[in-house]
Motif scaffolding. Structure first.
Motif, PDB file in Angstrom:
ATOM      1  N   LYS A   1       0.841  -1.199   0.000  1.00 32.87           N
ATOM      2  CA  LYS A   1       0.000   0.000   0.000  1.00 32.87           C
ATOM      3  C   LYS A   1       0.872   1.242   0.000  1.00 32.87           C
ATOM      4  N   THR A   2       0.378   2.292  -0.647  1.00 26.84           N
ATOM      5  CA  THR A   2       1.090   3.561  -0.665  1.00 26.84           C
ATOM      6  C   THR A   2       0.093   4.706  -0.802  1.00 26.84           C
TER       7      THR A   2
ATOM      8  N   ASN B   1       7.106   7.172   1.259  1.00 28.22           N
ATOM      9  CA  ASN B   1       6.495   6.184   0.366  1.00 28.22           C
ATOM     10  C   ASN B   1       7.509   5.147  -0.090  1.00 28.22           C
ATOM     11  N   PRO B   2       7.040   4.020  -0.640  1.00 30.62           N
ATOM     12  CA  PRO B   2       7.969   3.097  -1.296  1.00 30.62           C
ATOM     13  C   PRO B   2       8.686   3.815  -2.442  1.00 30.62           C
ATOM     14  N   TRP B   3       9.914   3.425  -2.681  1.00 27.17           N
ATOM     15  CA  TRP B   3      10.718   4.026  -3.737  1.00 27.17           C
ATOM     16  C   TRP B   3      10.658   3.154  -4.976  1.00 27.17           C
ATOM     17  N   LEU B   4      10.620   3.788  -6.141  1.00 26.43           N
ATOM     18  CA  LEU B   4      10.596   3.088  -7.416  1.00 26.43           C
ATOM     19  C   LEU B   4      11.810   3.506  -8.225  1.00 26.43           C
ATOM     20  N   PHE B   5      12.556   2.537  -8.681  1.00 36.12           N
ATOM     21  CA  PHE B   5      13.715   2.788  -9.536  1.00 36.12           C
ATOM     22  C   PHE B   5      13.497   2.059 -10.856  1.00 36.12           C
ATOM     23  N   VAL B   6      13.801   2.708 -11.963  1.00 41.13           N
ATOM     24  CA  VAL B   6      13.740   2.076 -13.277  1.00 41.13           C
ATOM     25  C   VAL B   6      15.080   2.321 -13.956  1.00 41.13           C
TER      26      VAL B   6
ATOM     27  N   SER C   1      10.372   1.474   4.851  1.00 41.16           N
ATOM     28  CA  SER C   1       9.793   1.878   6.132  1.00 41.16           C
ATOM     29  C   SER C   1       8.967   0.795   6.824  1.00 41.16           C
ATOM     30  N   MET C   2       8.342  -0.100   6.087  1.00 40.77           N
ATOM     31  CA  MET C   2       7.465  -1.086   6.735  1.00 40.77           C
ATOM     32  C   MET C   2       8.084  -2.491   6.715  1.00 40.77           C
ATOM     33  N   SER C   3       8.111  -3.111   5.548  1.00 40.06           N
ATOM     34  CA  SER C   3       8.585  -4.492   5.458  1.00 40.06           C
ATOM     35  C   SER C   3      10.096  -4.590   5.310  1.00 40.06           C
ATOM     36  N   LEU C   4      10.742  -3.465   4.973  1.00 47.02           N
ATOM     37  CA  LEU C   4      12.185  -3.428   4.743  1.00 47.02           C
ATOM     38  C   LEU C   4      12.590  -4.432   3.665  1.00 47.02           C
ATOM     39  N   THR C   5      11.769  -4.507   2.615  1.00 41.88           N
ATOM     40  CA  THR C   5      11.974  -5.455   1.533  1.00 41.88           C
ATOM     41  C   THR C   5      12.206  -4.700   0.227  1.00 41.88           C
ATOM     42  N   THR C   6      13.052  -5.269  -0.616  1.00 39.78           N
ATOM     43  CA  THR C   6      13.306  -4.738  -1.944  1.00 39.78           C
ATOM     44  C   THR C   6      13.069  -5.849  -2.953  1.00 39.78           C
ATOM     45  N   VAL C   7      12.345  -5.524  -4.026  1.00 42.12           N
ATOM     46  CA  VAL C   7      12.064  -6.495  -5.083  1.00 42.12           C
ATOM     47  C   VAL C   7      12.501  -5.882  -6.406  1.00 42.12           C
TER      48      VAL C   7
END
Length: 143
Positions: A53-54, A85-90, A107-113
């Motif tokens: 969610k964001t 917010n979650p960060w988006l990189f392209v 900030s929440m799950s501390l996960t990167t995909v």
């Protein structure tokens, strides 16, 4: 009647997808607060699937416009980096019509995909259309 969700960002192909789906405008709790849209990142691959969610603020949409312009000019982008917010990189692949998309939830799950998807020239017209559709569907103001 509530509006249907709109996919502001839709990067997909070869069995992988990264989508930012906007569900609508969030009710402001205080009159002095800026408008915000409620959204959700959806990541789907044969290996990993998840949602996050964001919230999207007016300045985020303006920054997405600038990010699209940079991508269209052949430059890698970072959207919402340094924000809550979650960060988006392209990152563009110079030798192929592909890109690497990374969503970082710091900030929440501390996960990167990270997901690789095709990115062809026709995608840009659709991306600008989606942005305009979000602005037209949910006009937002800043206080």
């Amino acid at each position: 009647m509530a509006e249907d969700p709109i996919d502001l960002i839709c990067l997909e192909g070869d069995g992988n997808s990264v989508i930012l789906r906007v569900a609508g405008k969030e009710q402001r709790k205080r009159p002095a607060e800026s408008d915000a849209l409620v959204g959700e990142f959806l990541v789907d691959t044969p290996f990993v699937r998840g949602t996050l969610k964001t919230w999207i603020f007016p300045e985020d949409l303006r920054e997405w416009q600038q990010a699209l312009d940079s991508l269209d000019a052949g430059r890698d982008i970072a959207w919402c980096e340094g924000k809550r917010n979650p960060w988006l990189f392209v990152e563009l692949d110079e030798d192929d019509d592909r890109c690497t998309v990374t969503i970082k939830d710091h900030s929440m799950s501390l996960t990167t995909v990270t997901v690789t998807v095709p990115l062809v020239d026709a995608w840009f017209d659709d991306a600008y259309r989606r942005l305009d559709l979000v602005w037209d569907t949910w006009p937002m103001t800043e206080d």
